[in-house]
Design a protein around this motif. Structure first.
Motif, PDB file in Angstrom:
ATOM      1  N   TYR A  94       0.842  -1.189   0.000  1.00  0.00           N
ATOM      2  CA  TYR A  94       0.000   0.000   0.000  1.00  0.00           C
ATOM      3  C   TYR A  94       0.882   1.244   0.000  1.00  0.00           C
ATOM      4  CZ  TYR A  94      -4.169  -2.762   0.733  1.00  0.00           C
ATOM      5  OH  TYR A  94      -5.210  -3.647   0.565  1.00  0.00           O
ATOM      6  N   TYR A  95       0.514   2.197  -0.858  1.00  0.00           N
ATOM      7  CA  TYR A  95       1.261   3.442  -1.008  1.00  0.00           C
ATOM      8  C   TYR A  95       0.335   4.628  -0.775  1.00  0.00           C
ATOM      9  CZ  TYR A  95       4.562   0.521  -3.641  1.00  0.00           C
ATOM     10  OH  TYR A  95       5.440  -0.461  -4.033  1.00  0.00           O
ATOM     11  N   CYS A  96       0.862   5.687  -0.179  1.00  0.00           N
ATOM     12  CA  CYS A  96       0.135   6.945  -0.174  1.00  0.00           C
ATOM     13  C   CYS A  96       0.850   7.910  -1.115  1.00  0.00           C
ATOM     14  CB  CYS A  96       0.000   7.529   1.217  1.00  0.00           C
ATOM     15  SG  CYS A  96       1.539   8.050   1.998  1.00  0.00           S
ATOM     16  N   ALA A  97       0.084   8.866  -1.633  1.00  0.00           N
ATOM     17  CA  ALA A  97       0.621   9.825  -2.583  1.00  0.00           C
ATOM     18  C   ALA A  97      -0.158  11.122  -2.468  1.00  0.00           C
ATOM     19  CB  ALA A  97       0.537   9.279  -4.009  1.00  0.00           C
ATOM     20  N   ALA A  98       0.462  12.186  -2.965  1.00  0.00           N
ATOM     21  CA  ALA A  98      -0.141  13.509  -2.871  1.00  0.00           C
ATOM     22  C   ALA A  98      -0.165  14.188  -4.227  1.00  0.00           C
ATOM     23  CB  ALA A  98       0.658  14.366  -1.896  1.00  0.00           C
ATOM     24  N   GLY A  99      -1.245  14.934  -4.477  1.00  0.00           N
ATOM     25  CA  GLY A  99      -1.262  15.825  -5.624  1.00  0.00           C
ATOM     26  C   GLY A  99      -1.741  15.213  -6.916  1.00  0.00           C
ATOM     27  N   GLY A 100      -3.058  15.141  -7.098  1.00  0.00           N
ATOM     28  CA  GLY A 100      -3.610  14.621  -8.336  1.00  0.00           C
ATOM     29  C   GLY A 100      -5.101  14.429  -8.208  1.00  0.00           C
ATOM     30  N   ARG A 101      -5.677  13.784  -9.214  1.00  0.00           N
ATOM     31  CA  ARG A 101      -7.120  13.558  -9.215  1.00  0.00           C
ATOM     32  C   ARG A 101      -7.484  12.482  -8.203  1.00  0.00           C
ATOM     33  NH1 ARG A 101      -6.333  12.026 -14.353  1.00  0.00           N
ATOM     34  NH2 ARG A 101      -7.645  10.196 -13.942  1.00  0.00           N
ATOM     35  N   CYS A 102      -8.633  12.690  -7.581  1.00  0.00           N
ATOM     36  CA  CYS A 102      -9.156  11.706  -6.624  1.00  0.00           C
ATOM     37  C   CYS A 102     -10.122  10.790  -7.352  1.00  0.00           C
ATOM     38  CB  CYS A 102      -9.870  12.404  -5.463  1.00  0.00           C
ATOM     39  SG  CYS A 102      -8.917  12.551  -3.959  1.00  0.00           S
ATOM     40  N   ASP A 103      -9.587   9.921  -8.186  1.00  0.00           N
ATOM     41  CA  ASP A 103     -10.407   8.884  -8.795  1.00  0.00           C
ATOM     42  C   ASP A 103      -9.530   7.654  -9.000  1.00  0.00           C
ATOM     43  OD1 ASP A 103     -10.310  10.851 -11.809  1.00  0.00           O
ATOM     44  OD2 ASP A 103      -8.969   9.221 -11.270  1.00  0.00           O
ATOM     45  N   ALA A 113       4.151  13.828  -4.365  1.00  0.00           N
ATOM     46  CA  ALA A 113       5.038  12.995  -3.544  1.00  0.00           C
ATOM     47  C   ALA A 113       4.465  11.593  -3.436  1.00  0.00           C
ATOM     48  CB  ALA A 113       5.206  13.586  -2.148  1.00  0.00           C
ATOM     49  N   TRP A 114       5.342  10.609  -3.227  1.00  0.00           N
ATOM     50  CA  TRP A 114       4.954   9.223  -3.018  1.00  0.00           C
ATOM     51  C   TRP A 114       5.696   8.673  -1.803  1.00  0.00           C
ATOM     52  CZ3 TRP A 114       1.586   5.844  -5.397  1.00  0.00           C
ATOM     53  CH2 TRP A 114       0.932   6.336  -6.534  1.00  0.00           C
ATOM     54  N   GLY A 115       5.032   7.813  -1.077  1.00  0.00           N
ATOM     55  CA  GLY A 115       5.701   7.103   0.000  1.00  0.00           C
ATOM     56  C   GLY A 115       6.399   5.863  -0.517  1.00  0.00           C
ATOM     57  N   GLN A 116       7.082   5.175   0.383  1.00  0.00           N
ATOM     58  CA  GLN A 116       7.875   4.013  -0.011  1.00  0.00           C
ATOM     59  C   GLN A 116       7.071   2.723  -0.024  1.00  0.00           C
ATOM     60  OE1 GLN A 116       7.669   5.196   3.000  1.00  0.00           O
ATOM     61  NE2 GLN A 116       7.540   3.409   4.357  1.00  0.00           N
ATOM     62  N   GLY A 117       5.882   2.765   0.543  1.00  0.00           N
ATOM     63  CA  GLY A 117       5.013   1.598   0.563  1.00  0.00           C
ATOM     64  C   GLY A 117       5.122   0.819   1.860  1.00  0.00           C
ATOM     65  N   THR A 118       4.015   0.162   2.218  1.00  0.00           N
ATOM     66  CA  THR A 118       3.993  -0.698   3.392  1.00  0.00           C
ATOM     67  C   THR A 118       3.221  -1.972   3.045  1.00  0.00           C
ATOM     68  OG1 THR A 118       3.468  -0.782   5.772  1.00  0.00           O
ATOM     69  CG2 THR A 118       1.918   0.406   4.379  1.00  0.00           C
ATOM     70  N   GLN A 119       3.759  -3.099   3.452  1.00  0.00           N
ATOM     71  CA  GLN A 119       3.177  -4.389   3.090  1.00  0.00           C
ATOM     72  C   GLN A 119       2.020  -4.728   4.018  1.00  0.00           C
ATOM     73  OE1 GLN A 119       4.076  -6.788   0.577  1.00  0.00           O
ATOM     74  NE2 GLN A 119       2.169  -7.739   1.279  1.00  0.00           N
ATOM     75  N   VAL A 120       0.898  -5.114   3.422  1.00  0.00           N
ATOM     76  CA  VAL A 120      -0.248  -5.629   4.167  1.00  0.00           C
ATOM     77  C   VAL A 120      -0.477  -7.064   3.707  1.00  0.00           C
ATOM     78  CG1 VAL A 120      -2.741  -5.434   4.511  1.00  0.00           C
ATOM     79  CG2 VAL A 120      -1.311  -3.376   4.485  1.00  0.00           C
TER      80      VAL A 120
END
Length: 124
Positions: A94-103, A113-120
Motif C-alpha cells: 500500500y502506497y500513499c501519494a499527494a497531488g492529483g485527481r481523486c479517482d 510525492a509518493w511514500g515508499q510503501g507498506t506491506q499488508v
C-alpha cells in the motif's frame, strides 16, 4: 525535503483490521488531494481511496467501499487508512501519494510525492 512515510502494515487474519498512516514532511498535506493505492505482485498499481483537499470529501474503489475509511489529521499532518473486514485479496503493498485527481486512475498518477510503501498481508 518533501517526503511521505507510510507505516502500520503487517500480518492480519481475515476479518481483522489495520490502520495505515501516511505522515508528511516538507509540505502541508491538506493542501493536496491525498490518495492510497495498492499494488499486487506482477500487477499495476490500483487506486483504493482518496481524500480531497478542498472539503475533505472522499472517494473509494468499489472493492473497498464500506470496509476502508480514509481520514486526515491536519494537526499531525497525517492521513490514515482504516482497513476493516480485511480479506486475503487485500494483500498488497500500500502506497500513499499527494497531488492529483481523486479517482481510480488518478490516484496512481499523483505527482507531488509518493511514500515508499507498506506491506499488508491478510492470511490465516
Amino acid at each position: 525535503q518533501v517526503q511521505l512515510v507510510e507505516s502500520g502494515g503487517g500480518l492480519v487474519q481475515p476479518g481483522g483490521s489495520l490502520r495505515l498512516s501516511c505522515a508528511a514532511s516538507g509540505f502541508t498535506l491538506d493542501a493536496y488531494n491525498i490518495g492510497w493505492s495498492r499494488q499486487f505482485p506482477g500487477k499495476e498499481r490500483e487506486g483504493v481511496a482518496c481524500i480531497y483537499s478542498s472539503d475533505g470529501s472522499t472517494f473509494y474503489a468499489d472493492s473497498v467501499k464500506g470496509r476502508f475509511t480514509i481520514a486526515r489529521d491536519n494537526a499531525k499532518n497525517t492521513v490514515y487508512l482504516q482497513m476493516d473486514s480485511l480479506k486475503p485479496e487485500d494483500t498488497a503493498v500500500y502506497y500513499c501519494a499527494a497531488g492529483g485527481r481523486c479517482d481510480y486512475s488518478g490516484i496512481g498518477t499523483m505527482s507531488r510525492a509518493w511514500g515508499q510503501g507498506t506491506q499488508v498481508t491478510v492470511s490465516s
